[in-house]
Design an enzyme around this catalytic site. Sequence first.
Site, PDB file in Angstrom:
ATOM      1  N   HIS A  62     -13.856   1.112  -5.399  1.00 17.90           N
ATOM      2  CA  HIS A  62     -13.680   2.369  -4.248  1.00 17.90           C
ATOM      3  C   HIS A  62     -14.908   3.337  -3.900  1.00 17.90           C
ATOM      4  O   HIS A  62     -14.583   4.060  -3.408  1.00 17.90           O
ATOM      5  CB  HIS A  62     -12.303   2.696  -4.297  1.00 17.90           C
ATOM      6  N   ARG A 109     -13.313  13.704   8.844  1.00 22.98           N
ATOM      7  CA  ARG A 109     -14.391  14.696   8.225  1.00 22.98           C
ATOM      8  C   ARG A 109     -15.683  13.783   8.426  1.00 22.98           C
ATOM      9  O   ARG A 109     -15.835  12.830   8.781  1.00 22.98           O
ATOM     10  CB  ARG A 109     -14.152  14.714   6.675  1.00 22.98           C
ATOM     11  N   LYS A 161       0.880  -1.342  -0.123  1.00 22.51           N
ATOM     12  CA  LYS A 161       0.124  -0.106   0.097  1.00 22.51           C
ATOM     13  C   LYS A 161       0.849   1.242   0.080  1.00 22.51           C
ATOM     14  O   LYS A 161       2.061   1.262   0.547  1.00 22.51           O
ATOM     15  CB  LYS A 161      -0.940  -0.037   1.165  1.00 22.51           C
TER      16      LYS A 161
END
Length: 447
Positions: A234, A290, A157
């Site tokens: 995604h 957020r 990743k």
Amino acid sequence: MISKILIANRGEIALRVLRACKELGIATVAVHSTADADAMHVRLADESVCIGPPPSRDSYLNIHQIVAACEITGADAVHPGYGFLSENAKFAEILEAHDITFIGPTAEHIRIMGDKITAKQTAQELGIPVVPGSDGEVKPENALEVARKIGFPVLIKATAGGGGRGMKVARSEADLEEAVATARTEALAAFGNDAVYMEKYLSKPRHIEIQIVGDGAGNAVHLGERDCSLQRRHQKVWEEANSPALNVDQRMKIGQVCADAMKKLKYRGAGTVEFLYENGEFYFIEMNTRLQVEHPITEAITGIDLVHEQIRVASGGGLSVRQEDIVFSGHAIECRINAEDPRTFVPSPGTITHFHAPGGLGVRVDSGAYQGYRIPPYYDSLIGKLIVHGRTRVECMMRLRRVLDEFVIDGIKTTLPLFQDLINNQDIANGDYDIHWLEKHLAATSE
Ligand code: MV4
């Protein structure tokens, strides 16, 4: 404390924030690009400022223009919504330097969570379970040694990653060198940073995330989880709360782990701790600092307005709820309605010739769309969210079937037909799906 909020966003989320401001008696300023002059968020705000031409980098991502719009209108706070500048630490710092409140976490917390290695190390130190993997960055020359220790298959990743870019599976030693090289090249191209790390690859997990809110002074609560496993490339498509895979004990246990971690961190604002869930175990992958697109399903089952809480904690007013007062009631599902072809997912901008939103008990539609609205081609294709609540998952699904039949959007293609398909699927009815289910289903039904 806060008397005027500038909403640095567009579309349904700008409207969502506007509604919370109005309920709290706070004045609102909309900003918009020239392509959004006739958008609903501009019409409903008390004031509006045009901040530039259509491309996001020239308008919704233009920090100088947004700060100038605050100065011109006298806004004392900015709500960033999601996307755009919502996880930009520099933006939070610049606002603070201008004495404008950023409705969100500290720049430091945004930065920590924006770097995936630092985020994972921080999560681990805070007592959150993480995926077994490398201890920080992995250099190509050490990759084999690290991978052997973790055990194949492994996943490489990008440190700066997110959204799956720069991510490569190595199923065996033979795959490893190429997987590491490809991940680094992709990471460099996408993020300007080729650093990568390695994890044990989980083959059939669910994506379950915990909603938290903190007051920045050491108090934090969790609002349960959302199951966001139904996604394509995604992009989440359908989210539900609670997860069909969890029972009350599991929910309260992982929720408390996250709330305790956020207390230790003195986290301020709303946030989401993301996990992969496989064989009864949770593995931290990332944290979002957020408000998220799918926050309304949490609001539906808790009755708590997350934007109210964000504004309260940003102004130093503390949380309105204690953990013991939070009651999880029923089940909620969100369908993301995109202006896209429901099979190919190719964007379908254009004019909405007919628009009729459904109503009735347990139904919420968050959308800035209206009959005659022209969807500009410059932004993401989310034009609305349908959120349905019922006392049980079965009732919620029955209601969703009725509501999908009622919803009319003509003139453009939308993803509504995809939900007509999912609501009639047996695996979905059983809650029996993982992060790969939807892509497999789409491939199987396109023949
Ligand atoms: C993983 C994984 C399997 N094992 N990590 C994809 C994007 C990034 N946010 C994390 N992702 C994944 N990390 C390990 N160790 C599988 C994914 C993944 C995924 C995760 C959540 C939702 C959808 C996904 C689709 C493909 C892969």
